[in-house]
Scaffold this motif. Structure first.
Motif, PDB file in Angstrom:
ATOM      1  N   ALA A  47       0.859  -1.195   0.000  1.00 36.23           N
ATOM      2  CA  ALA A  47       0.000   0.000   0.000  1.00 36.23           C
ATOM      3  C   ALA A  47       0.891   1.240   0.000  1.00 36.23           C
ATOM      4  O   ALA A  47       2.042   1.197   0.437  1.00 36.23           O
ATOM      5  N   ARG A  48       0.326   2.355  -0.495  1.00 39.93           N
ATOM      6  CA  ARG A  48       1.050   3.638  -0.449  1.00 39.93           C
ATOM      7  C   ARG A  48       0.603   4.368   0.817  1.00 39.93           C
ATOM      8  O   ARG A  48      -0.497   4.925   0.855  1.00 39.93           O
ATOM      9  N   VAL A  49       1.427   4.299   1.828  1.00 44.81           N
ATOM     10  CA  VAL A  49       1.004   4.764   3.156  1.00 44.81           C
ATOM     11  C   VAL A  49       1.616   6.124   3.482  1.00 44.81           C
ATOM     12  O   VAL A  49       2.820   6.324   3.320  1.00 44.81           O
ATOM     13  N   THR A  50       0.763   7.042   3.941  1.00 44.42           N
ATOM     14  CA  THR A  50       1.242   8.309   4.503  1.00 44.42           C
ATOM     15  C   THR A  50       0.812   8.343   5.966  1.00 44.42           C
ATOM     16  O   THR A  50      -0.351   8.066   6.268  1.00 44.42           O
ATOM     17  N   VAL A  51       1.737   8.647   6.861  1.00 48.89           N
ATOM     18  CA  VAL A  51       1.330   8.827   8.248  1.00 48.89           C
ATOM     19  C   VAL A  51       1.442  10.312   8.619  1.00 48.89           C
ATOM     20  O   VAL A  51       2.319  11.015   8.127  1.00 48.89           O
ATOM     21  N   VAL A  52       0.502  10.733   9.436  1.00 51.46           N
ATOM     22  CA  VAL A  52       0.522  12.098   9.971  1.00 51.46           C
ATOM     23  C   VAL A  52       0.680  11.971  11.474  1.00 51.46           C
ATOM     24  O   VAL A  52      -0.105  11.265  12.118  1.00 51.46           O
ATOM     25  N   ASP A  53       1.673  12.627  12.019  1.00 50.97           N
ATOM     26  CA  ASP A  53       1.854  12.554  13.472  1.00 50.97           C
ATOM     27  C   ASP A  53       2.587  13.798  13.942  1.00 50.97           C
ATOM     28  O   ASP A  53       3.509  14.273  13.285  1.00 50.97           O
ATOM     29  N   SER A  54       2.183  14.299  15.093  1.00 54.87           N
ATOM     30  CA  SER A  54       2.771  15.549  15.584  1.00 54.87           C
ATOM     31  C   SER A  54       3.996  15.304  16.460  1.00 54.87           C
ATOM     32  O   SER A  54       4.710  16.243  16.784  1.00 54.87           O
ATOM     33  N   LEU A  55       4.206  14.049  16.875  1.00 54.70           N
ATOM     34  CA  LEU A  55       5.335  13.710  17.754  1.00 54.70           C
ATOM     35  C   LEU A  55       5.394  14.563  19.021  1.00 54.70           C
ATOM     36  O   LEU A  55       6.485  14.933  19.474  1.00 54.70           O
TER      37      LEU A  55
END
Ligand SMILES: NC(=O)c1ccc[n+]([C@@H]2O[C@H](COP(=O)([O-])OP(=O)(O)OC[C@H]3O[C@@H](n4cnc5c(N)ncnc54)[C@H](O)[C@@H]3O)[C@@H](O)[C@H]2O)c1
Length: 330
Positions: free
Chosen positions: A34-42
């Motif tokens: 899959a083409r995965v993008t993660v969004v995270d603010s850390l």
């Protein structure tokens, strides 16, 4: 965990994708192409950790961004086939100390995300990570989805609103959303630095460091636990099923255990260790939910989901992971 070839070449956005459950999900999806993008603010107090995607940096697009950024989210949802919406402030105690931060992340931002999908990508399929916390102290056991919602803390109220925005956007706008009410989830990549995510995290850290485990209350509180792979599998199954649109499902386990017995099991699996039962800290007592375990027959019947891993095997696998990598989580 079974394979999910349906996600091959699909575009997938995971909010909270550097966190515990989100990173496990991202890895499974990247493994099937899959083409995965993660969004995270850390945000340091939360569960995000770049190490969770170690080895996947070239296969997963990592976007350090905050879901409170309305315009950023409006951009990021575009062109995605699936959204796994997991970003959240998870600490019950922090939600009592800083209720407005919890409100912004767990409630207000959920509306940003849903509005972004409605306006820019109404065909997207969305799975929302809800929580058993929204039931509050159970009136009966096991708790099924029809149980009245009376959360005991600010986090529970905001997660409840976040969940219901997802269902509302399905009912009113036809967005393809569903919500899973997770129970205590554990496994590799969970936060173990402190008890912000779950008490199990700090128990693991203490065991490995040779420190005593603290069991709060009388130790007789009963809980159910899911290994993280069983949870990510439920998310993937829910995303693929047309039947899940607008639905809410409990997750749960046939194994129920009180906290004292859990501490003993962990010590047995680890081979050594000690625990003590101590009274609840004053700030925890009023928000404790007592005994909880879920009736998860709805998802079992509708999607044929069942948790596979026994608690003992899951704890052994989790401890193995932290024997190797604990320094990345301290
Ligand atoms: N772990 C459990 O036992 C459990 C139980 C019930 C529900 N849940 C839900 O599952 C979801 C994932 O939980 P988890 O255990 O993986 O926790 P986690 O803290 O590891 O993951 C949440 C992630 O969201 C990120 N995040 C928080 N605020 C953000 C923001 N404003 N913008 C962008 N990213 C942000 C954090 O950095 C973190 O990486 C949460 O929504 C939680 O409420 C978890």
């Amino acid at each position: 965990m079974r394979d999910f070839p349906d996600f091959t070449n699909k575009s997938i956005l995971i909010t909270g994708g550097l966190g515990f459950i989100g990173s496990n999900l991202a890895r499974s999806l990247a493994d099937v192409g899959a083409r995965v993008t993660v969004v995270d603010s850390l945000i340091p107090e939360y569960g995000g950790n770049l190490f969770n995607l170690r080895g996947y940096e070239n296969r997963v697009r990592i976007n350090i961004a905050d879901i409170r950024d309305e315009f950023g989210m409006a951009y990021l949802v575009q062109g995605q086939d699936y959204l796994f919406n997991l970003a959240g402030q998870t600490s019950h105690l922090d939600s009592m100390k800083n209720p407005f931060v919890d409100l912004d992340i767990n409630c207000r931002s959920q509306l940003f995300i849903l509005e972004a999908c409605r306006k820019h990508n109404p065909a997207i399929r969305i799975v929302y990570a809800s929580t058993r916390q929204i039931y509050g102290r159970p009136d009966f056991l096991p708790v099924h989805e029809g149980h009245v919602l009376h959360p005991t803390d600010v986090n529970g109220i905001n997660k409840m609103a976040g969940e219901w925005y997802h269902i509302l956007y399905s009912n009113v706008y036809g967005l393809r959303t569903c919500a899973l009410r997770l129970t205590n989830t554990y496994g590799p990549r969970m936060r173990v630095k402190d008890a912000r995510q779950t008490f199990l995290g700090i128990w693991i850290k203490n065991l490995i460091k040779g420190e005593r485990i603290e069991v709060w209350g009388d130790g007789l509180q009963v809980r159910d636990f899911n290994f993280v792979d069983d949870v990510t599998e439920a998310m993937l199954m829910a995303a693929l099923s047309k039947q899940s649109n607008g639905q809410i499902y409990n997750l749960g386990s046939p194994e129920r255990v009180n906290l004292k017995d859990l501490a003993e099991l962990m010590i047995k699996v680890h081979g050594k260790g000690e625990y003590e039962v101590i009274p609840f800290p004053e700030d925890r007592r009023p928000i404790d939910i007592g005994d909880y375990y879920a009736d998860y027959s709805k998802i079992r019947t509708a999607l044929n989901w069942n948790p596979h891993l026994s608690l003992e095997a899951g704890l052994a696998g989790t401890l193995q992971y932290y024997y190797q990598f604990i320094r990345e989580y301290l």
